[in-house]
Design a protein around this motif. Structure first.
Motif, PDB file in Angstrom:
ATOM      1  N   GLU A 147      42.583  68.362  22.795  1.00 20.98           N
ATOM      2  CA  GLU A 147      42.461  68.867  21.437  1.00 20.98           C
ATOM      3  C   GLU A 147      41.248  69.769  21.293  1.00 20.98           C
ATOM      4  O   GLU A 147      40.288  69.650  22.044  1.00 20.98           O
ATOM      5  CB  GLU A 147      42.326  67.691  20.466  1.00 20.98           C
ATOM      6  CG  GLU A 147      43.610  66.919  20.317  1.00 20.98           C
ATOM      7  CD  GLU A 147      43.459  65.766  19.364  1.00 20.98           C
ATOM      8  OE1 GLU A 147      42.424  65.089  19.443  1.00 20.98           O
ATOM      9  OE2 GLU A 147      44.379  65.549  18.555  1.00 20.98           O
ATOM     10  N   VAL A 148      41.330  70.660  20.338  1.00 21.29           N
ATOM     11  CA  VAL A 148      40.191  71.497  20.007  1.00 21.29           C
ATOM     12  C   VAL A 148      39.925  71.357  18.513  1.00 21.29           C
ATOM     13  O   VAL A 148      40.736  70.811  17.781  1.00 21.29           O
ATOM     14  CB  VAL A 148      40.441  72.977  20.359  1.00 21.29           C
ATOM     15  CG1 VAL A 148      40.549  73.168  21.852  1.00 21.29           C
ATOM     16  CG2 VAL A 148      41.679  73.498  19.668  1.00 21.29           C
ATOM     17  N   SER A 149      38.782  71.882  18.102  1.00 24.97           N
ATOM     18  CA  SER A 149      38.406  71.729  16.703  1.00 24.97           C
ATOM     19  C   SER A 149      39.257  72.622  15.806  1.00 24.97           C
ATOM     20  O   SER A 149      39.626  73.739  16.170  1.00 24.97           O
ATOM     21  CB  SER A 149      36.936  72.078  16.554  1.00 24.97           C
ATOM     22  OG  SER A 149      36.709  72.674  15.317  1.00 24.97           O
ATOM     23  N   GLN A 150      39.546  72.120  14.620  1.00 28.75           N
ATOM     24  CA  GLN A 150      40.359  72.909  13.694  1.00 28.75           C
ATOM     25  C   GLN A 150      39.612  74.164  13.237  1.00 28.75           C
ATOM     26  O   GLN A 150      40.224  75.195  12.973  1.00 28.75           O
ATOM     27  CB  GLN A 150      40.736  72.050  12.482  1.00 28.75           C
ATOM     28  CG  GLN A 150      41.735  72.750  11.588  1.00 28.75           C
ATOM     29  CD  GLN A 150      42.128  71.913  10.380  1.00 28.75           C
ATOM     30  OE1 GLN A 150      41.612  70.835  10.169  1.00 28.75           O
ATOM     31  NE2 GLN A 150      43.057  72.419   9.605  1.00 28.75           N
ATOM     32  N   SER A 151      38.274  74.072  13.174  1.00 31.73           N
ATOM     33  CA  SER A 151      37.491  75.232  12.730  1.00 31.73           C
ATOM     34  C   SER A 151      37.775  76.452  13.590  1.00 31.73           C
ATOM     35  O   SER A 151      37.961  77.563  13.088  1.00 31.73           O
ATOM     36  CB  SER A 151      36.001  74.936  12.808  1.00 31.73           C
ATOM     37  OG  SER A 151      35.712  73.654  12.376  1.00 31.73           O
ATOM     38  N   ILE A 152      37.807  76.238  14.897  1.00 33.70           N
ATOM     39  CA  ILE A 152      37.955  77.382  15.789  1.00 33.70           C
ATOM     40  C   ILE A 152      39.354  77.976  15.639  1.00 33.70           C
ATOM     41  O   ILE A 152      39.540  79.189  15.660  1.00 33.70           O
ATOM     42  CB  ILE A 152      37.641  76.966  17.252  1.00 33.70           C
ATOM     43  CG1 ILE A 152      37.332  78.188  18.104  1.00 33.70           C
ATOM     44  CG2 ILE A 152      38.751  76.201  17.898  1.00 33.70           C
ATOM     45  CD1 ILE A 152      35.892  78.433  18.278  1.00 33.70           C
ATOM     46  N   ILE A 206      32.009  70.650  21.106  1.00 30.45           N
ATOM     47  CA  ILE A 206      32.534  70.377  19.762  1.00 30.45           C
ATOM     48  C   ILE A 206      33.805  71.175  19.488  1.00 30.45           C
ATOM     49  O   ILE A 206      34.801  70.644  19.032  1.00 30.45           O
ATOM     50  CB  ILE A 206      31.494  70.733  18.680  1.00 30.45           C
ATOM     51  CG1 ILE A 206      30.282  69.828  18.800  1.00 30.45           C
ATOM     52  CG2 ILE A 206      32.109  70.607  17.288  1.00 30.45           C
ATOM     53  CD1 ILE A 206      29.205  70.108  17.786  1.00 30.45           C
ATOM     54  N   TYR A 207      33.765  72.454  19.809  1.00 30.57           N
ATOM     55  CA  TYR A 207      34.853  73.315  19.357  1.00 30.57           C
ATOM     56  C   TYR A 207      36.005  73.429  20.343  1.00 30.57           C
ATOM     57  O   TYR A 207      37.156  73.501  19.950  1.00 30.57           O
ATOM     58  CB  TYR A 207      34.312  74.703  18.995  1.00 30.57           C
ATOM     59  CG  TYR A 207      33.411  74.638  17.804  1.00 30.57           C
ATOM     60  CD1 TYR A 207      33.930  74.299  16.558  1.00 30.57           C
ATOM     61  CD2 TYR A 207      32.049  74.845  17.922  1.00 30.57           C
ATOM     62  CE1 TYR A 207      33.110  74.184  15.458  1.00 30.57           C
ATOM     63  CE2 TYR A 207      31.211  74.743  16.812  1.00 30.57           C
ATOM     64  CZ  TYR A 207      31.759  74.405  15.585  1.00 30.57           C
ATOM     65  OH  TYR A 207      30.950  74.280  14.499  1.00 30.57           O
ATOM     66  N   LEU A 208      35.710  73.497  21.622  1.00 35.56           N
ATOM     67  CA  LEU A 208      36.804  73.672  22.570  1.00 35.56           C
ATOM     68  C   LEU A 208      37.027  72.447  23.448  1.00 35.56           C
ATOM     69  O   LEU A 208      37.903  72.439  24.306  1.00 35.56           O
ATOM     70  CB  LEU A 208      36.540  74.889  23.460  1.00 35.56           C
ATOM     71  CG  LEU A 208      36.645  76.242  22.751  1.00 35.56           C
ATOM     72  CD1 LEU A 208      36.359  77.355  23.730  1.00 35.56           C
ATOM     73  CD2 LEU A 208      38.033  76.425  22.166  1.00 35.56           C
ATOM     74  N   ASN A 209      36.197  71.419  23.228  1.00 42.32           N
ATOM     75  CA  ASN A 209      36.381  70.197  23.987  1.00 42.32           C
ATOM     76  C   ASN A 209      36.228  70.406  25.488  1.00 42.32           C
ATOM     77  O   ASN A 209      36.933  69.799  26.297  1.00 42.32           O
ATOM     78  CB  ASN A 209      37.767  69.615  23.665  1.00 42.32           C
ATOM     79  CG  ASN A 209      37.836  68.136  23.906  1.00 42.32           C
ATOM     80  OD1 ASN A 209      36.850  67.523  24.301  1.00 42.32           O
ATOM     81  ND2 ASN A 209      39.005  67.567  23.706  1.00 42.32           N
TER      82      ASN A 209
END
Lengths: 178, 194
Positions: free
Chosen positions: B29-34, A83-86
């Motif tokens: 891409e990565v999550s905006q939260s992180i 989810i966070y770093l893909n």
């Protein structure tokens, strides 16, 4: 259900922005401390702080139930990385007692453009990751140890992060400012 | 002794040099939260090392410069087949479109030229990514963490041969004020005359 789905694909940012920003932070820290061990500690702490806040985001997004054993926890951590770093680390090398496992990364967005100079071999560049896992799990009453076994930046084929269950925290002490 | 030293270095080098690997397309891409959480930690860390708001802004600005210097070659190689810009307007447009799009996923809203000073340009952005989740405390009213982005812009322009100072201000969202050195404007005029 549709609400769930839309929550899951939250806003995205180009990974290079993360890579370069993180790189700038690490270089700045190396200038501030001049000692790789201190930088490791700082990065770990930053990761820990992020993990403590990230777990809430994760639980809200996935509505994941409580994990009953470490194997479930491992799956959740894997999901969080997606989810966070893909990226999708592989879970492997379980200890016989099922309380210790490895997350193996083929790629790592944090180290995309990174090369370690020869005099910085004791720098754990991605220490933020281990801190993050530790911080997040502590918020769900799991104390773990987390450390790097292999690191692509140091010439290994893969990056391997080891996670070891220590104990379940019984009483939750509110996170203090330190 | 010399041989030993050489051995040691080669054994520590990773097998594939970073320049031997193909350049990534830069689409992951990565999550905006992180990203937001990391940036928040960066601000907190920077704050722990300084005492005043201006010092904090300078620190963020410096970090941004570090990012800026690194994206120049990356974006020119990837998007412009390694050709740098020589004209001021083109260069500013490159920042407004290419740089912004690649870093933040959208173009900056506006690029304006100051009426009263030909050295000054403004890049205006309504909602900078870095400020999305930042609420500025009352006692630090003037703090704008987009000074990080200002640092990026300054490094890109300066290292492309257009030396300038860039600062971030609260105005129509966030406005980046770009102030070029005199000779940059003079040179650009000279080029136009030719």
């Amino acid at each position: 259900m549709s609400r769930q789905a839309s929550r899951l694909d939250a806003k995205k940012v180009n990974s290079e922005f993360l890579t370069l920003t993180y790189g700038a932070l690490v270089t700045q820290m190396l200038r501030d401390f001049e000692n790789a061990e201190d930088v490791n500690k700082q990065l770990e702490r930053i990761g820990y702080n992020m993990g403590m806040r990230l777990i809430e985001d994760f639980l809200a997004r996935t509505s994941a139930p409580r994990c009953l054993e470490m194997r479930e926890t491992a799956d959740r951590i894997q999901q969080a990385f997606r989810i966070y770093l893909n990226i999708q680390p592989t879970i492997s090398n379980w200890s016989p007692a099922s309380d210790e496992f490895s997350l193996v990364f083929d790629s790592n967005p944090l180290t995309e453009f990174v090369e370690l100079p020869p005099d910085l071999t004791n720098l754990r560049y991605s220490a933020i990751l281990s801190g993050c896992i530790r911080g997040a799990l502590e918020m769900v009453q799991l104390e773990v140890q987390c450390w790097f076994v292999q690191d692509q930046l140091k010439g290994d084929n893969v990056t391997e992060l080891r996670v070891k269950f220590v104990r379940r925290l019984e009483e939750v002490i509110p996170a203090g400012e330190d | 002794m010399e041989k030993l030293e050489a051995l040691k270095i080669s054994s520590m080098r990773p097998r594939s040099n970073i320049l031997d690997r193909p350049l990534s397309k830069g689409k992951t891409e990565v999550s905006q939260s992180i990203v937001a959480l990391l940036f928040s930690e960066i601000v907190q860390y920077s704050q722990s090392r300084v005492f005043t708001v201006p010092e904090l802004q300078t620190r963020l600005h410096d970090l941004g410069q570090d990012v800026g210097t690194r994206i120049i070659d990356l974006y020119f190689v990837r998007e412009r087949s390694s050709k740098r810009e020589t004209k001021l307007t083109q260069m500013l447009l490159f920042v407004k479109t290419t740089v912004w799009k690649n870093l933040f996923g959208k173009e900056a809203e506006k690029l304006e030229h100051a009426n009263d000073d030909e050295r000054t340009y403004y890049i205006i952005e309504k909602e900078p990514l870095v400020n999305t989740f930042i609420s500025v405390p009352k006692d630090k009213g003037s703090l704008n963490c987009a000074n990080f982005t200002a640092g990026i812009v300054e490094a890109v322009l300066t290292n492309c041969g257009f030396p300038c100072k860039v600062t971030a201000h609260w105005h129509k969202g966030t406005t980046y004020m770009v102030k070029f050195e005199d000779f940059v404007i003079a040179r650009d005029k000279q080029m136009e005359e030719k």
